[in-house]
Design a protein around this motif. Structure first.
Motif, PDB file in Angstrom:
ATOM      1  N   PRO A 256       9.761  17.301  -1.828  1.00 54.84           N
ATOM      2  CA  PRO A 256       9.228  18.430  -1.058  1.00 54.84           C
ATOM      3  C   PRO A 256       7.712  18.399  -0.924  1.00 54.84           C
ATOM      4  CG  PRO A 256       9.776  19.129  -3.276  1.00 54.84           C
ATOM      5  CD  PRO A 256      10.241  17.703  -3.160  1.00 54.84           C
ATOM      6  N   GLY A 257       7.045  17.496  -1.642  1.00 56.21           N
ATOM      7  CA  GLY A 257       5.590  17.409  -1.602  1.00 56.21           C
ATOM      8  C   GLY A 257       5.130  16.117  -0.950  1.00 56.21           C
ATOM      9  N   VAL A 258       3.887  15.725  -1.248  1.00 58.33           N
ATOM     10  CA  VAL A 258       3.301  14.505  -0.689  1.00 58.33           C
ATOM     11  C   VAL A 258       2.619  13.729  -1.809  1.00 58.33           C
ATOM     12  CG1 VAL A 258       2.938  15.502   1.602  1.00 58.33           C
ATOM     13  CG2 VAL A 258       1.132  15.666  -0.118  1.00 58.33           C
ATOM     14  N   GLU A 259       2.419  12.450  -1.532  1.00 59.39           N
ATOM     15  CA  GLU A 259       1.718  11.575  -2.470  1.00 59.39           C
ATOM     16  C   GLU A 259       0.605  10.859  -1.724  1.00 59.39           C
ATOM     17  OE1 GLU A 259       3.175   8.450  -5.771  1.00 59.39           O
ATOM     18  OE2 GLU A 259       3.357   7.713  -3.724  1.00 59.39           O
ATOM     19  N   LEU A 260      -0.602  10.969  -2.243  1.00 55.51           N
ATOM     20  CA  LEU A 260      -1.764  10.277  -1.697  1.00 55.51           C
ATOM     21  C   LEU A 260      -2.095   9.104  -2.600  1.00 55.51           C
ATOM     22  CD1 LEU A 260      -4.303  10.180   0.247  1.00 55.51           C
ATOM     23  CD2 LEU A 260      -5.466  11.535  -1.510  1.00 55.51           C
ATOM     24  N   CYS A 261      -2.341   7.955  -1.990  1.00 56.47           N
ATOM     25  CA  CYS A 261      -2.683   6.757  -2.761  1.00 56.47           C
ATOM     26  C   CYS A 261      -3.918   6.115  -2.134  1.00 56.47           C
ATOM     27  CB  CYS A 261      -1.511   5.774  -2.774  1.00 56.47           C
ATOM     28  SG  CYS A 261      -1.857   4.254  -3.684  1.00 56.47           S
ATOM     29  N   VAL A 262      -4.931   5.873  -2.954  1.00 59.93           N
ATOM     30  CA  VAL A 262      -6.141   5.169  -2.538  1.00 59.93           C
ATOM     31  C   VAL A 262      -6.283   3.952  -3.452  1.00 59.93           C
ATOM     32  CG1 VAL A 262      -8.628   5.293  -2.187  1.00 59.93           C
ATOM     33  CG2 VAL A 262      -7.229   7.329  -1.823  1.00 59.93           C
ATOM     34  N   ARG A 263      -6.193   2.760  -2.886  1.00 58.80           N
ATOM     35  CA  ARG A 263      -6.276   1.538  -3.695  1.00 58.80           C
ATOM     36  C   ARG A 263      -7.255   0.562  -3.069  1.00 58.80           C
ATOM     37  NH1 ARG A 263      -0.753   0.565  -1.805  1.00 58.80           N
ATOM     38  NH2 ARG A 263      -0.047   1.267  -3.848  1.00 58.80           N
ATOM     39  N   ASP A 264      -7.754  -0.362  -3.891  1.00 60.45           N
ATOM     40  CA  ASP A 264      -8.701  -1.368  -3.427  1.00 60.45           C
ATOM     41  C   ASP A 264      -8.423  -2.675  -4.153  1.00 60.45           C
ATOM     42  OD1 ASP A 264     -10.686  -1.733  -5.840  1.00 60.45           O
ATOM     43  OD2 ASP A 264     -10.471   0.435  -5.618  1.00 60.45           O
ATOM     44  N   ASP A 265      -9.110  -3.717  -3.739  1.00 62.86           N
ATOM     45  CA  ASP A 265      -8.962  -5.034  -4.371  1.00 62.86           C
ATOM     46  C   ASP A 265     -10.223  -5.431  -5.133  1.00 62.86           C
ATOM     47  OD1 ASP A 265     -10.666  -5.414  -2.260  1.00 62.86           O
ATOM     48  OD2 ASP A 265      -9.651  -7.175  -1.451  1.00 62.86           O
ATOM     49  N   GLY A 266     -10.927  -4.437  -5.680  1.00 59.26           N
ATOM     50  CA  GLY A 266     -12.166  -4.702  -6.413  1.00 59.26           C
ATOM     51  C   GLY A 266     -11.919  -5.161  -7.832  1.00 59.26           C
ATOM     52  N   HIS A 267     -12.946  -5.012  -8.678  1.00 58.87           N
ATOM     53  CA  HIS A 267     -12.871  -5.511 -10.054  1.00 58.87           C
ATOM     54  C   HIS A 267     -12.272  -4.509 -11.026  1.00 58.87           C
ATOM     55  CE1 HIS A 267     -16.258  -2.941 -11.164  1.00 58.87           C
ATOM     56  NE2 HIS A 267     -16.881  -3.363 -10.074  1.00 58.87           N
ATOM     57  N   GLY A 268     -11.875  -3.323 -10.564  1.00 60.75           N
ATOM     58  CA  GLY A 268     -11.236  -2.356 -11.453  1.00 60.75           C
ATOM     59  C   GLY A 268     -12.235  -1.550 -12.249  1.00 60.75           C
ATOM     60  N   THR A 269     -11.703  -0.616 -13.033  1.00 56.50           N
ATOM     61  CA  THR A 269     -12.564   0.262 -13.832  1.00 56.50           C
ATOM     62  C   THR A 269     -12.908  -0.319 -15.186  1.00 56.50           C
ATOM     63  OG1 THR A 269     -10.598   1.417 -14.672  1.00 56.50           O
ATOM     64  CG2 THR A 269     -11.644   2.307 -12.692  1.00 56.50           C
ATOM     65  N   GLY A 270     -12.071  -1.226 -15.713  1.00 55.58           N
ATOM     66  CA  GLY A 270     -12.339  -1.792 -17.037  1.00 55.58           C
ATOM     67  C   GLY A 270     -12.282  -0.730 -18.116  1.00 55.58           C
ATOM     68  N   ASP A 271     -13.233  -0.797 -19.028  1.00 59.92           N
ATOM     69  CA  ASP A 271     -13.308   0.170 -20.120  1.00 59.92           C
ATOM     70  C   ASP A 271     -14.324   1.273 -19.853  1.00 59.92           C
ATOM     71  OD1 ASP A 271     -11.445  -1.345 -21.511  1.00 59.92           O
ATOM     72  OD2 ASP A 271     -12.973  -2.576 -22.488  1.00 59.92           O
TER      73      ASP A 271
END
Length: 323
Positions: A256-271
């Motif tokens: 009944p709701g929605v899902e938002l997804c934002v993705r990239d191909d970068g180096h990530g967040t790490g620690d």
């Protein structure tokens, strides 16, 4: 039985048993015989083991409560230590859970007020940029156009360069105003606003594509604004920190709701620790009861998922005894 009385009664029971044995069949000689030393050693060991077991069982809920108190995060609701133990221990855990519920409710209320004031301030600044700065730069462009038509050939090219610089400044002011106040969200809806957002962030070094379902459920204005701001902050992080070449915005139906997804191909967040932008996204998600998940993407990089639940179903009149 309270923990104090359980420990006290166990200690009293062991001491009474030891005293009865010393007054009865067990005596202590001088010097101490080997059998007497063995009996006393076994009795002492039994008392210590009984105390250790009772304290371990009785204090285990307090240890879980201590871990919960050190790791609780009001931006991640639902984390509660299980109520265990008896007496004061169970009462203490229940009181802690009640306190966290109250703090989460108060934080959500205060965050809603702060974010509402922030949106109002953004609208005011965007309006001033559009009305004051934008109109002033437009007037400067018109004046430069007039001057360029009357300037001698040697000066005309320099005036044209100033024109282009002024026009670029005007475009930048308009772009900033659009980010501060997403007018396209109010006028054309969420899908068009996300498409415009992808276009704004796309450029020579970053390609941003969008995948938006056509059969999205109706959402409230507040939910649409939260989805837009989370997508905006996610793309801002990609552009500033990810060193990515490709990014994607996806908006799909999730029940009944929605899902938002934002993705990239970068180096990530790490620690790296969560910054103010991510915590701001979590605060916005709490306003509409949404869940925010941030982590590595399936093919590398970073992925931000925001799941906004649908509206609560209306009560059935037949179940309330009405015809």
């Amino acid at each position: 039985m309270p923990l104090f009385w359980r420990i006290f009664l166990l200690n009293a029971l062991v001491l009474i048993a030891a005293t009865a044995l010393l007054l009865g069949p067990v005596t202590v000689s001088t010097p101490v015989l080997l059998t007497e030393a063995a009996v006393l050693t076994v009795g002492l060991a039994a008392m210590l083991v009984a105390n250790a077991l009772l304290l371990r069982v009785g204090l285990a809920p307090l240890q879980r409560l201590t871990r919960a108190m050190t790791t609780i995060d009001l931006l991640r609701p639902g984390q509660r230590p299980a109520v265990g133990g008896q007496g004061e221990v169970a009462e203490l855990i229940t009181t802690f859970n009640t306190m966290v519920d109250r703090l989460e409710e108060e934080r959500a209320t205060s965050s809603a007020r702060v974010l509402s004031a922030q949106e109002a301030e953004r609208r005011r600044v965007a309006q001033e940029l559009h009305d004051e700065v934008g109109q002033t730069l437009t007037a400067v462009l018109l004046e430069l156009e007039r001057v360029a038509g009357q300037a001698p050939p040697g000066l005309r090219e320099e005036v044209r360069q100033v024109q282009e610089t002024t026009r670029a400044g005007l475009d930048e002011v308009r772009r900033i105003a659009r980010r501060l106040r997403p007018g396209v969200l109010d006028e054309l809806g969420l899908a068009s606003a996300l498409k415009s957002l992808a276009t704004d962030f796309g450029g020579p070094g970053l390609s941003v594509r969008h995948r938006l379902d056509a059969d999205l459920p109706p959402l409230g204005r507040e939910a649409e604004l939260v989805l837009y701001r989370v997508a905006q902050e996610g793309l801002t992080n990609v552009a500033r920190h990810a060193r990515a070449r490709h990014a994607e915005i996806a908006l799909r139906r999730a029940g009944p709701g929605v899902e938002l997804c934002v993705r990239d191909d970068g180096h990530g967040t790490g620690d790296a620790a969560e910054g103010a932008g991510i915590r701001g996204m979590r605060e916005r998600a709490l306003l509409v009861g949404a869940g925010l998940v941030l982590g590595p993407g399936p093919g590398g990089g970073t992925e931000v998922r925001l799941i906004v639940p649908g509206p609560a179903p209306l009560p059935d009149p037949d179940r309330n005894g009405r015809s």
